[in-house]
Design an enzyme around this catalytic site. Structure first.
Site, PDB file in Angstrom:
ATOM      1  N   ASP A  64       0.857  -1.182   0.000  1.00  0.00           N
ATOM      2  CA  ASP A  64       0.000   0.000   0.000  1.00  0.00           C
ATOM      3  C   ASP A  64       0.895   1.236   0.000  1.00  0.00           C
ATOM      4  OD1 ASP A  64      -2.222   1.839   0.442  1.00  0.00           O
ATOM      5  OD2 ASP A  64      -3.338   0.114   1.158  1.00  0.00           O
ATOM      6  N   HIS A 110       2.193   1.959  -3.166  1.00  0.00           N
ATOM      7  CA  HIS A 110       1.273   2.884  -3.824  1.00  0.00           C
ATOM      8  C   HIS A 110       1.749   4.328  -3.754  1.00  0.00           C
ATOM      9  CE1 HIS A 110      -2.306  -0.140  -3.274  1.00  0.00           C
ATOM     10  NE2 HIS A 110      -1.314  -0.615  -4.001  1.00  0.00           N
TER      11      HIS A 110
END
Length: 365
Positions: free
Chosen positions: A189, A212
Site C-alpha cells: 500500500d 502505492h
C-alpha cells in the site's frame, strides 16, 4: 537504569515485557528496556506512560506476532501511548507474520471491515525517535502515528509483498513536526500516507517501491477542520511503485484544506502515475461521479521530478470542479513513458497554476 525482558521465547512473552516496562517507567531518571538477541512471541501489547524519566526501548532480537485469528482483530500489535522523550531502536526485527491475516482483509470492498493490527502504533507521543529497526510482513500498517508531535523516524526498513493489502509503511494523522529520513519502504500500500491533521511533515531520502507511492490523503471523508499543511517530500526514489507523488481526496467529501505541499528532487524508475492529484477518489462502490470534492488544494509545487513512467499519463492533475486547485507549480519536469503507444502525456482539469523550465511531457498548466 537497565531493565531486561525475561522470557522463554516459546510462549506468549507479553507479560514479561509489560513488567519490564512498568519497572523502567516508574524509575526517576533515564531508563531502558533491553530486548536481547533472541526470538520472542508477543500478543497485542501497549506500553503506556507517562513515565518518570526518558525511556529507551532497545530491540536487539526478533519479535513475532501471533498467527491465531482470534488475536487478529485489534488496532495494535506493539503500541506506545502517552510518553514524552521515547527512543525505540536497536537493529532488531518486528515480524508481523501477516500472511496469516491478509486473507481476512476485505477493506477494498467492505468499508466496515474489521481492523487488523499496526505493527508499531504511537499515540500521543512527543519529542521521540524511532530508528534502526526492520519491520516485515505487517498485518496492516507497519508504523502508525496518531496525535504525535516532534518525532524523528530514520534508518528504517519496512517490507511486505506487493500483493499484501493495506500494509502502509508509515501512516500519519493529527500529528505535527514529523521527520522521516533514510528509509526503505517496500509494501502493498502507500509507502507513506498523511491524512487529516498532518502538519509540518518532512520526508527526505526515502526509497519507495513496490507500493502505492507517497500520498497526501485520502482527505475529506471526515475531520472537517483538521487541515493538512507544510508537507515536504525531497530527495526520494520510486522504484516500480504503482504511484509516485499523490494527493487524493474523497468524492463526495466534507470541506477541508491541503496547502503548502512541496515535492522536489525526485527520481521515478518505472513508476505508475508519477505526479497525480485525484479529487475523484472513491475505491468503493456507490459513489456518485456527479458530486465533486469540497477539499481545497492550494500552493503545491512539483520541482525537478525526473525518470520513467510506466503509465502514459505521467502528469495527471484532476482537481475539483467545485474548488479548483490553486497555485500549482510544475518546475523542471522530465518524465518519459517507457511503454508502447506513444510519448508521455500530461492531463490537467480544474487547476490554476504555472509551469517553468523543462516540461516533458508538455505542461498542461
Amino acid at each position: 537504569m537497565h531493565y531486561g525482558a525475561v522470557a522463554d521465547g516459546k510462549t506468549d512473552d507479553s507479560q514479561a515485557f509489560l513488567k519490564a516496562w512498568r519497572d523502567a517507567c516508574e524509575y526517576y531518571g533515564r531508563s531502558r528496556v533491553w530486548i536481547p538477541r533472541r526470538v520472542f512471541f508477543l500478543n497485542s501489547v501497549t506500553f503506556q506512560g507517562p513515565c518518570n524519566g526518558s525511556m529507551a526501548f532497545l530491540i536487539k532480537g526478533r519479535l513475532k506476532a501471533p498467527t491465531d485469528p482470534r488475536s487478529f482483530f485489534t488496532e495494535t500489535w506493539i503500541g506506545f501511548k502517552y510518553i514524552d522523550d521515547l527512543t525505540v531502536k536497536g537493529g532488531g526485527y518486528l515480524d508481523g507474520r501477516g500472511q496469516a491475516a491478509w486473507p481476512y482483509n476485505d477493506c477494498y470492498r467492505n468499508p466496515r471491515c474489521k481492523p487488523l493490527p499496526a505493527t508499531l502504533r504511537f499515540d500521543f507521543i512527543t519529542n521521540s525517535k524511532v530508528n534502526h529497526l526492520r519491520s516485515i510482513n505487517s498485518k496492516n500498517t507497519h508504523i502508525n502515528l496518531f496525535a504525535c508531535r516532534n518525532m524523528e523516524i530514520s534508518k528504517i526498513r519496512m517490507t511486505a509483498p506487493a500483493s499484501s493489502p493495506n500494509t502502509d509503511g508509515i501512516h500519519i494523522g493529527l500529528s505535527s513536526n514529523i521527520k522521516i529520513s533514510r528509509a526503505v519502504i517496500q509494501t502493498g500500500d502507500d509507502c507513506i500516507s498523511m491524512v487529516s491533521g498532518s502538519r509540518n511533515i518532512e520526508i527526505n531520502d526515502v526509497s519507495c517501491g513496490p507500493g502505492h507511492g507517497i500520498s497526501v490523503g485520502s482527505l475529506g471523508r471526515s475531520h472537517e477542520t483538521e487541515y493538512v499543511s507544510g508537507i515536504s517530500v525531497r530527495n526520494c526514489t520510486f522504484k516500480g511503485a504503482d504511484n509516485g507523488l499523490r494527493v487524493k481526496t474523497w468524492s463526495p467529501s466534507l470541506y477541508s484544506v491541503a496547502s503548502n505541499l512541496t515535492f522536489q528532487d525526485i527520481v521515478m524508475q518505472n513508476t505508475g502515475n508519477p505526479i497525480l492529484i485525484d479529487q475523484q477518489y472513491c475505491p468503493f462502490s456507490g459513489c456518485d461521479p456527479k458530486v465533486t470534492s469540497r477539499v481545497q488544494i492550494q500552493d503545491v509545487t512539483f520541482k525537478n521530478i525526473r525518470g520513467t513512467s510506466s503509465t502514459r499519463v505521467a502528469v495527471n492533475i484532476q482537481c475539483s470542479e467545485d474548488r479548483p486547485c490553486k497555485n500549482v507549480k510544475l518546475i523542471d519536469i522530465e518524465l518519459a513513458y517507457n511503454g508502447r503507444g506513444g510519448q508521455a502525456m500530461a492531463l490537467c482539469t480544474h487547476v490554476l497554476g504555472s509551469s517553468y523550465g523543462k516540461q516533458i511531457p508538455k505542461g498542461c498548466i
